[in-house]
Design a protein around this motif. Structure first.
Motif, PDB file in Angstrom:
ATOM      1  N   ASP A 187       0.851  -1.192   0.000  1.00  0.00           N
ATOM      2  CA  ASP A 187       0.000   0.000   0.000  1.00  0.00           C
ATOM      3  C   ASP A 187       0.890   1.246   0.000  1.00  0.00           C
ATOM      4  N   LEU A 188       0.988   1.890  -1.148  1.00  0.00           N
ATOM      5  CA  LEU A 188       1.850   3.080  -1.260  1.00  0.00           C
ATOM      6  C   LEU A 188       1.009   4.329  -1.483  1.00  0.00           C
ATOM      7  N   SER A 189      -0.184   4.341  -0.917  1.00  0.00           N
ATOM      8  CA  SER A 189      -1.126   5.420  -1.191  1.00  0.00           C
ATOM      9  C   SER A 189      -0.566   6.780  -0.799  1.00  0.00           C
ATOM     10  N   MET A 198       4.156  15.747   4.290  1.00  0.00           N
ATOM     11  CA  MET A 198       5.608  15.622   4.025  1.00  0.00           C
ATOM     12  C   MET A 198       5.984  16.470   2.822  1.00  0.00           C
ATOM     13  N   ILE A 253       7.328   5.810  12.571  1.00  0.00           N
ATOM     14  CA  ILE A 253       8.075   5.285  11.425  1.00  0.00           C
ATOM     15  C   ILE A 253       8.855   6.404  10.724  1.00  0.00           C
ATOM     16  N   THR A 305       0.392   1.244   7.296  1.00  0.00           N
ATOM     17  CA  THR A 305       0.654   2.547   6.668  1.00  0.00           C
ATOM     18  C   THR A 305       2.145   2.795   6.485  1.00  0.00           C
ATOM     19  N   TYR A 306       3.001   1.910   7.010  1.00  0.00           N
ATOM     20  CA  TYR A 306       4.437   2.195   7.026  1.00  0.00           C
ATOM     21  C   TYR A 306       5.042   2.300   5.628  1.00  0.00           C
ATOM     22  N   ALA A 307       4.636   1.380   4.727  1.00  0.00           N
ATOM     23  CA  ALA A 307       5.237   1.394   3.395  1.00  0.00           C
ATOM     24  C   ALA A 307       4.977   2.721   2.704  1.00  0.00           C
ATOM     25  N   SER A 308       3.730   3.163   2.769  1.00  0.00           N
ATOM     26  CA  SER A 308       3.382   4.424   2.116  1.00  0.00           C
ATOM     27  C   SER A 308       4.137   5.591   2.763  1.00  0.00           C
ATOM     28  N   GLN A 309       4.205   5.586   4.085  1.00  0.00           N
ATOM     29  CA  GLN A 309       4.894   6.692   4.765  1.00  0.00           C
ATOM     30  C   GLN A 309       6.372   6.730   4.404  1.00  0.00           C
TER      31      GLN A 309
END
Lengths: 249, 194
Positions: free
Chosen positions: A23-25, A33, A115, B42-46
């Motif tokens: 999920d790279l939404s 950011m 994160i 949500t980590y990958a997107s962040q």
């Protein structure tokens, strides 16, 4: 929702993107950011576009932040550390502006996500390790053996030094994350008291004065914390980079 | 739980987040109760968007913004140094001019003194010469006068002898009668005078 202090940290997908199951939404966090980067970059670029010999107010802000970070880095890592100036300056400005933007109502606080702060901390520690080994080879490991201790104590000290080195990315990221998270929750809780108390009529409105004053005071404090945490992050980055530049203490 | 019930009761999404929020709430249905910062989905997107935004931010600052600010500061530092140099040079010139002026003044004073001394010396010497001339003239006159006085005195003294002889012979004539030889009277006078 009005009284849920956690709601402000929820991530909302704005443009769903999924690549290979990941999920790279583009989310509200992503948007802030990008907003942080664009706003800071545009500010630094536009305020210095006149290249005034006598700076205006806005140009002074850019120059002061430049000299502030430069002297911070030079003081802790020496002139050899100045090659990391773009990195330290970018980190400082990014964290500072992300913290400050987060203080606007309805704005997302990028640095309240563990994160994000952990990724920034790993970037710092990764830079230290990579540069340290490239520059000094195995001499970089002298970092864990402080000079002038009795041979008996060396194994113990080395263990302590390694643990403290490994805990650096954790402490660096958790400090920033926890400060921003706690500050925003506190703010939201006190502001929530104001609305829920004033629902009880005249007495409630009078009772809401104290939490309102607290909310105002904490807002001021949060501006200080926003700057302070960015400063602490940058100072610690400088000190860790100093280890990479001069490993033998 | 206060948190989860409050979230479940949520009816109106925050204005800034808009309509997308309801969709998210639906999609994140499985992780509804997870504290958002610890929601690993949500980590990958962040991470991706942090890498993109911070990466571009870093490159932009490193290649455009920081060299520009550094350049501005350097130009200012050079300019200030240059201005200070110029000021120092001008001060040195002013000092040199003052020194030259003072030297000229001192020379002029010395010259004036020399001229004054010379003039007074010449005047003194002239006065001295004149005085000596006058004194010499006076001495000469004095000597001449003394000589004349001596001459007159000598002639007067010789006149005294003759008068005494005549007087003596006249006294003898009137007392004794008869004449006295002139040479006798002279011898007597001479004896009396000695």
């Amino acid at each position: 929702m009005a009284n849920d202090p956690i709601h402000q940290f929820h991530i909302a997908k704005w443009i769903p993107i999924e690549v290979g199951g990941l999920d790279l939404s583009f989310t509200n966090a992503s948007a802030f950011m990008v907003a942080t980067a664009v706003a800071t970059g545009a500010f630094l670029y536009m305020t210095t576009s006149s290249r005034g010999l006598v700076p205006g107010r806005l140009q002074s802000i850019s120059e002061m932040s430049y000299e502030f970070v430069a002297s911070m880095l030079r003081d802790s890592a020496g002139s050899k550390g100045m090659k990391f100036f773009p990195l330290v300056f970018s980190l400082f400005m990014f964290v500072l502006v992300a913290n400050l933007l987060g203080l606007f109502p309805y704005f997302y606080t990028v640095t309240s996500q563990i994160i994000v702060t952990f990724a920034l901390a790993l970037l710092v520690i990764g830079t230290v390790i990579v540069y340290g080994f490239l520059k000094h080879g195995f001499g970089f490991l002298k970092l864990f053996v402080p000079s002038g201790i009795p041979a008996m104590l060396v194994p113990l000290v080395v263990i302590i030094e390694v643990i403290s080195f490994l805990s650096r990315p954790v402490s660096l990221s958790v400090r920033l994350f926890a400060n921003m998270l706690a500050g925003h929750i506190t703010l939201k809780v006190f502001a929530g008291f104001v609305t829920s108390l004033s629902a009880f009529g005249a007495i409630g409105v009078v009772g809401a004065i104290l939490p309102l004053l607290m909310t105002v005071a904490i807002t001021g404090l949060e501006f200080l914390v926003a700057f302070l945490q960015a400063y602490v992050f940058a100072v610690l980055t400088c000190m860790y980079l100093n280890d990479a530049v001069h490993p033998g203490h | 739980m206060f948190v989860t019930t409050a979230y479940a009761q949520e009816a109106t999404p925050a204005p800034a987040e808009g309509a997308a929020h309801t969709e998210v709430a639906a999609e994140h249905g499985a992780t509804q109760g997870v504290f958002p910062p610890f929601d690993t989905s949500t980590y990958a997107s962040q991470l991706l968007w942090l890498a993109i935004s911070f990466g571009l931010f870093y490159l932009f600052l490193k290649n455009v913004a920081l060299p520009r600010i550094g350049g501005i500061l350097e130009v200012r530092r050079d300019r200030i140094a240059q201005d200070l140099d110029q000021a120092a040079r001008m001060k040195a010139e002013a000092d040199a001019a003052v020194a030259a002026y003072e030297q000229e003044l001192a020379e002029a004073k010395a010259k004036a003194n020399a001229i004054g001394n010379e003039a007074s010396n010449v005047a003194k010497a002239e006065a001295e010469a004149k005085r000596k001339e006058v004194e010499a003239g006076l001495d000469q006159k004095l000597a001449a006068a003394e000589e004349r006085i001596a001459g007159i005195k000598a002639s007067a003294m010789s006149g005294v002898g003759a008068i005494a002889e005549e007087t003596a012979s006249a006294i003898v004539e009137s007392l004794v009668g008869g004449t006295v030889e002139r040479s006798e009277a002279a011898a007597a006078v001479k004896a009396a005078a000695e």
